[in-house]
Motif scaffolding. Structure first.
Motif, short mmCIF file in Angstrom:
data_model
loop_
_atom_site.label_atom_id
_atom_site.label_comp_id
_atom_site.label_asym_id
_atom_site.label_seq_id
_atom_site.Cartn_x
_atom_site.Cartn_y
_atom_site.Cartn_z
N SER A 194 47.48 -7.26 45.20
CA SER A 194 46.03 -7.41 45.36
C SER A 194 45.69 -8.04 46.70
O SER A 194 44.76 -7.62 47.38
CB SER A 194 45.46 -8.28 44.23
OG SER A 194 45.69 -7.67 42.99
N LEU A 195 46.45 -9.07 47.10
CA LEU A 195 46.21 -9.70 48.40
C LEU A 195 46.45 -8.73 49.55
O LEU A 195 45.65 -8.68 50.51
CB LEU A 195 47.10 -10.93 48.57
CG LEU A 195 46.65 -12.19 47.86
CD1 LEU A 195 47.66 -13.31 48.06
CD2 LEU A 195 45.29 -12.62 48.32
N LEU A 196 47.51 -7.97 49.49
CA LEU A 196 47.79 -6.99 50.53
C LEU A 196 46.67 -5.96 50.63
O LEU A 196 46.26 -5.58 51.73
CB LEU A 196 49.12 -6.30 50.28
CG LEU A 196 50.37 -7.12 50.57
CD1 LEU A 196 51.62 -6.35 50.15
CD2 LEU A 196 50.44 -7.48 52.04
N TYR A 197 46.17 -5.51 49.50
CA TYR A 197 45.08 -4.55 49.49
C TYR A 197 43.82 -5.14 50.13
O TYR A 197 43.16 -4.48 50.93
CB TYR A 197 44.79 -4.08 48.06
CG TYR A 197 43.61 -3.15 47.98
CD1 TYR A 197 43.72 -1.83 48.41
CD2 TYR A 197 42.38 -3.58 47.50
CE1 TYR A 197 42.64 -0.97 48.36
CE2 TYR A 197 41.30 -2.73 47.44
CZ TYR A 197 41.44 -1.43 47.87
OH TYR A 197 40.36 -0.58 47.83
N LEU A 198 43.49 -6.40 49.78
CA LEU A 198 42.30 -7.03 50.35
C LEU A 198 42.42 -7.18 51.86
O LEU A 198 41.47 -6.95 52.60
CB LEU A 198 42.05 -8.38 49.69
CG LEU A 198 41.54 -8.33 48.26
CD1 LEU A 198 41.43 -9.73 47.68
CD2 LEU A 198 40.19 -7.63 48.20
N PHE A 199 43.58 -7.60 52.36
CA PHE A 199 43.78 -7.72 53.80
C PHE A 199 43.70 -6.36 54.48
O PHE A 199 43.16 -6.22 55.57
CB PHE A 199 45.11 -8.40 54.12
CG PHE A 199 45.09 -9.87 53.89
CD1 PHE A 199 44.14 -10.68 54.49
CD2 PHE A 199 46.01 -10.45 53.06
CE1 PHE A 199 44.11 -12.05 54.27
CE2 PHE A 199 46.00 -11.82 52.82
CZ PHE A 199 45.04 -12.62 53.44
N TRP A 200 44.22 -5.34 53.84
CA TRP A 200 44.18 -4.00 54.40
C TRP A 200 42.74 -3.49 54.48
O TRP A 200 42.32 -2.94 55.50
CB TRP A 200 45.03 -3.05 53.57
CG TRP A 200 44.98 -1.64 54.05
CD1 TRP A 200 45.54 -1.12 55.18
CD2 TRP A 200 44.29 -0.56 53.42
NE1 TRP A 200 45.26 0.21 55.29
CE2 TRP A 200 44.49 0.59 54.21
CE3 TRP A 200 43.54 -0.44 52.25
CZ2 TRP A 200 43.96 1.81 53.89
CZ3 TRP A 200 43.01 0.79 51.93
CH2 TRP A 200 43.23 1.90 52.75
N ARG A 235 40.00 -5.34 54.54
CA ARG A 235 39.25 -6.21 55.45
C ARG A 235 39.49 -5.84 56.90
O ARG A 235 38.61 -5.90 57.73
CB ARG A 235 39.64 -7.66 55.21
CG ARG A 235 39.14 -8.63 56.24
CD ARG A 235 37.92 -9.35 55.75
NE ARG A 235 37.61 -10.46 56.62
CZ ARG A 235 36.65 -10.41 57.52
NH1 ARG A 235 35.93 -9.34 57.65
NH2 ARG A 235 36.39 -11.45 58.27
N SER A 236 40.72 -5.46 57.24
CA SER A 236 41.04 -5.19 58.63
C SER A 236 40.74 -3.75 59.06
O SER A 236 40.77 -3.45 60.24
CB SER A 236 42.52 -5.48 58.88
OG SER A 236 43.33 -4.56 58.18
N SER A 253 32.56 -8.38 61.76
CA SER A 253 32.19 -7.41 60.72
C SER A 253 30.71 -7.59 60.42
O SER A 253 30.07 -8.53 60.88
CB SER A 253 33.02 -7.62 59.46
OG SER A 253 32.66 -8.83 58.83
#
Length: 140
Positions: A29-35, A37-38, A108
């Motif tokens: 979930s954290l990896l998905y959110l960072f992906w 967001r960036s 953003s």
């Protein structure tokens, strides 16, 4: 007689298995959110307003070097705006609370940068690279 012993009936093993699963789920979930967001889908444009009047627009996607300029307010104050490649922020201000400086740099369209004492608003809008690409709505 053959007896079957399974590890899943052991409560300690089930707890460890559940913990490992939850840790992996949290990490994914954290990896998905960072992906998400960036990943910018288009061009970023900053709109700078003072007392509701548009002063200037800046294409943040086209900025290659850091530069700054000062916006004087009608009450005699000032805000120094700094533009970096892909980001904008207020570097210096003479307002009493300096909350606009503490907001940092925006990259953003989630939140605008606002200096209420000087009536300054910096809003970033993201133009999608192609129709239909990008979020339908944002909430925070």
């Amino acid at each position: 007689m053959i007896t079957h012993v399974t590890k899943f009936k052991n409560p300690g093993f089930r707890a460890i298995l559940l913990s490992v699963f939850l840790i992996l789920l949290f990490g994914a979930s954290l990896l998905y959110l960072f992906w998400v967001r960036s990943a910018h889908t288009g061009r970023l444009t900053a709109y700078i307003y003072q007392n509701g009047t548009l002063l200037t627009t800046i294409d943040l996607s086209a900025v290659t070097e850091t530069y700054s300029f000062t916006v004087d307010s009608p009450d005699g104050g000032y805000n120094t705006i700094e533009i970096k490649p892909g980001a904008i922020g207020i570097k210096e201000a003479d307002c009493p609370d300096r909350l606009c400086v503490l907001m940092g740099y925006a990259d953003s369209s989630l939140l605008p940068i606002v200096c209420l004492p000087h009536g300054l608003v910096i809003e970033i809008k993201e133009q999608a690279a192609a129709p239909g690409i990008g979020p339908d709505a944002l909430s925070y």
